[in-house]
Design a protein around this motif. Structure first.
Motif, PDB file in Angstrom:
ATOM      1  N   UNK A 198      41.313  41.304  32.831  1.00 29.99           N
ATOM      2  CA  UNK A 198      40.709  41.000  31.534  1.00 29.99           C
ATOM      3  C   UNK A 198      39.365  40.295  31.642  1.00 29.99           C
ATOM      4  N   UNK A 199      39.162  39.471  32.648  1.00 26.29           N
ATOM      5  CA  UNK A 199      37.879  38.778  32.788  1.00 26.29           C
ATOM      6  C   UNK A 199      36.759  39.791  33.001  1.00 26.29           C
ATOM      7  N   UNK A 235      38.252  32.541  46.497  1.00 23.61           N
ATOM      8  CA  UNK A 235      37.699  32.234  45.174  1.00 23.61           C
ATOM      9  C   UNK A 235      37.637  33.491  44.306  1.00 23.61           C
ATOM     10  N   UNK A 236      37.326  34.633  44.930  1.00 23.36           N
ATOM     11  CA  UNK A 236      37.250  35.901  44.207  1.00 23.36           C
ATOM     12  C   UNK A 236      38.606  36.228  43.564  1.00 23.36           C
ATOM     13  N   UNK A 237      39.672  36.115  44.342  1.00 23.95           N
ATOM     14  CA  UNK A 237      40.985  36.472  43.797  1.00 23.95           C
ATOM     15  C   UNK A 237      41.550  35.388  42.885  1.00 23.95           C
ATOM     16  N   UNK A 238      41.048  34.168  42.993  1.00 23.97           N
ATOM     17  CA  UNK A 238      41.394  33.152  41.993  1.00 23.97           C
ATOM     18  C   UNK A 238      40.690  33.451  40.680  1.00 23.97           C
ATOM     19  N   UNK A 239      39.474  33.967  40.763  1.00 23.63           N
ATOM     20  CA  UNK A 239      38.714  34.331  39.566  1.00 23.63           C
ATOM     21  C   UNK A 239      39.264  35.592  38.905  1.00 23.63           C
ATOM     22  N   UNK A 240      39.769  36.506  39.725  1.00 21.79           N
ATOM     23  CA  UNK A 240      40.273  37.790  39.227  1.00 21.79           C
ATOM     24  C   UNK A 240      41.718  38.001  39.700  1.00 21.79           C
ATOM     25  N   UNK A 241      42.663  37.239  39.172  1.00 20.75           N
ATOM     26  CA  UNK A 241      44.042  37.298  39.673  1.00 20.75           C
ATOM     27  C   UNK A 241      44.740  38.636  39.433  1.00 20.75           C
ATOM     28  N   UNK A 242      44.331  39.361  38.419  1.00 20.72           N
ATOM     29  CA  UNK A 242      44.989  40.651  38.162  1.00 20.72           C
ATOM     30  C   UNK A 242      44.584  41.703  39.182  1.00 20.72           C
ATOM     31  N   UNK A 258      47.247  43.831  41.268  1.00 19.69           N
ATOM     32  CA  UNK A 258      47.104  45.282  41.429  1.00 19.69           C
ATOM     33  C   UNK A 258      47.187  45.644  42.899  1.00 19.69           C
ATOM     34  N   UNK A 259      46.526  44.878  43.752  1.00 23.54           N
ATOM     35  CA  UNK A 259      46.592  45.111  45.199  1.00 23.54           C
ATOM     36  C   UNK A 259      48.039  45.053  45.679  1.00 23.54           C
ATOM     37  N   UNK A 260      48.774  44.062  45.236  1.00 21.71           N
ATOM     38  CA  UNK A 260      50.170  43.911  45.660  1.00 21.71           C
ATOM     39  C   UNK A 260      51.029  45.073  45.173  1.00 21.71           C
ATOM     40  N   UNK A 274      33.754  49.848  39.540  1.00 21.40           N
ATOM     41  CA  UNK A 274      34.244  48.495  39.237  1.00 21.40           C
ATOM     42  C   UNK A 274      34.873  48.473  37.846  1.00 21.40           C
ATOM     43  N   UNK A 275      34.291  49.186  36.910  1.00 24.82           N
ATOM     44  CA  UNK A 275      34.868  49.269  35.568  1.00 24.82           C
ATOM     45  C   UNK A 275      36.248  49.942  35.620  1.00 24.82           C
ATOM     46  N   UNK A 276      36.345  50.988  36.414  1.00 24.07           N
ATOM     47  CA  UNK A 276      37.615  51.698  36.546  1.00 24.07           C
ATOM     48  C   UNK A 276      38.649  50.806  37.213  1.00 24.07           C
ATOM     49  N   UNK A 277      38.268  50.102  38.275  1.00 19.41           N
ATOM     50  CA  UNK A 277      39.197  49.183  38.950  1.00 19.41           C
ATOM     51  C   UNK A 277      39.662  48.102  37.993  1.00 19.41           C
ATOM     52  N   UNK A 278      38.750  47.588  37.166  1.00 16.33           N
ATOM     53  CA  UNK A 278      39.135  46.575  36.172  1.00 16.33           C
ATOM     54  C   UNK A 278      40.177  47.142  35.212  1.00 16.33           C
TER      55      UNK A 278
END
Length: 196
Positions: free
Chosen positions: A14-15, A87-94, A98-100, A4-8
């Motif tokens: 940034x969140x 809600x997850x992707x609203x919380x973590x939009x980056x 990245x997925x796109x 998860x740290x690597x994906x971030x």
């Protein structure tokens, strides 16, 4: 939570990065963000943990629903899973961005770990997300093993006996256990700082 740290880092989310910098419980943070609660329960945290580990790698609502049930015993309707996913992707939009950038389901893609190792022709969307993250985790473990070998004089009686995902296991005399634990910790931190 190394992946998860690597994906971030890969997504520049940034969140998540700030949460890790401040030693926050990422699963509790995710629960607050996706469930809209300040005081989260153990069950709320488990839902968030399920979301973190499934949705970061491109799981859709149905896959998330199945993953939550089979891995954590959480029963969600498809509507609940869809709402949590949104809600997850609203919380973590980056993470969504990245997925796109990984091309969705459109053809093969060459992926690269943070250490620069390539994987050519990755076709499945989940693998396009998973490969750079898990591959970087693998690179970090291999670098940790190399650092252990180079500095084996610190604890010469210790033997590396096992590598399991993001863990290394040493066998060492009990009288050297504290030295070995500190040495192993330092090697693993040094390898992660080199990449993250």
């Amino acid at each position: 939570q190394i992946e998860l740290r690597i994906a971030a880092k890969l997504a520049n989310e940034t969140t998540m990065i700030e949460a890790y910098k401040h030693n926050e419980d990422l699963h509790a943070l995710t629960a607050r963000l996706i469930l809209g609660k300040q005081n989260v329960t153990k069950d709320d945290r488990t839902i968030a943990k399920s979301a973190n580990f499934c949705l970061v790698y491109g799981g859709g609502a149905e896959k998330f629903r199945r993953y939550a049930k089979t891995t954590y015993g959480i029963e969600l309707s498809l509507e609940e899973a869809t709402r949590i996913r949104n809600a997850f992707f609203n919380a973590y939009p980056r993470l969504r961005e990245w997925h796109r950038r990984q091309g969705g389901g459109e053809g093969p893609l060459n992926t690269r770990t943070l250490a620069g190792r390539w994987r050519v022709g990755v076709g499945k969307f989940s693998e396009k997300l998973n490969s750079p993250s898990q591959g970087t985790g693998s690179d970090m473990i291999k670098l940790s093993m190399a650092l252990l070998w180079e500095s084996r004089y610190i604890c010469p009686t210790a033997s590396l006996i096992m590598s399991i995902h993001d863990e290394l296991v040493l066998c060492v005399e009990e009288s050297y256990s504290e030295i070995a634990a500190h040495w192993l910790h330092k090697c693993m931190i040094d390898s992660s700082q080199w990449m993250l």
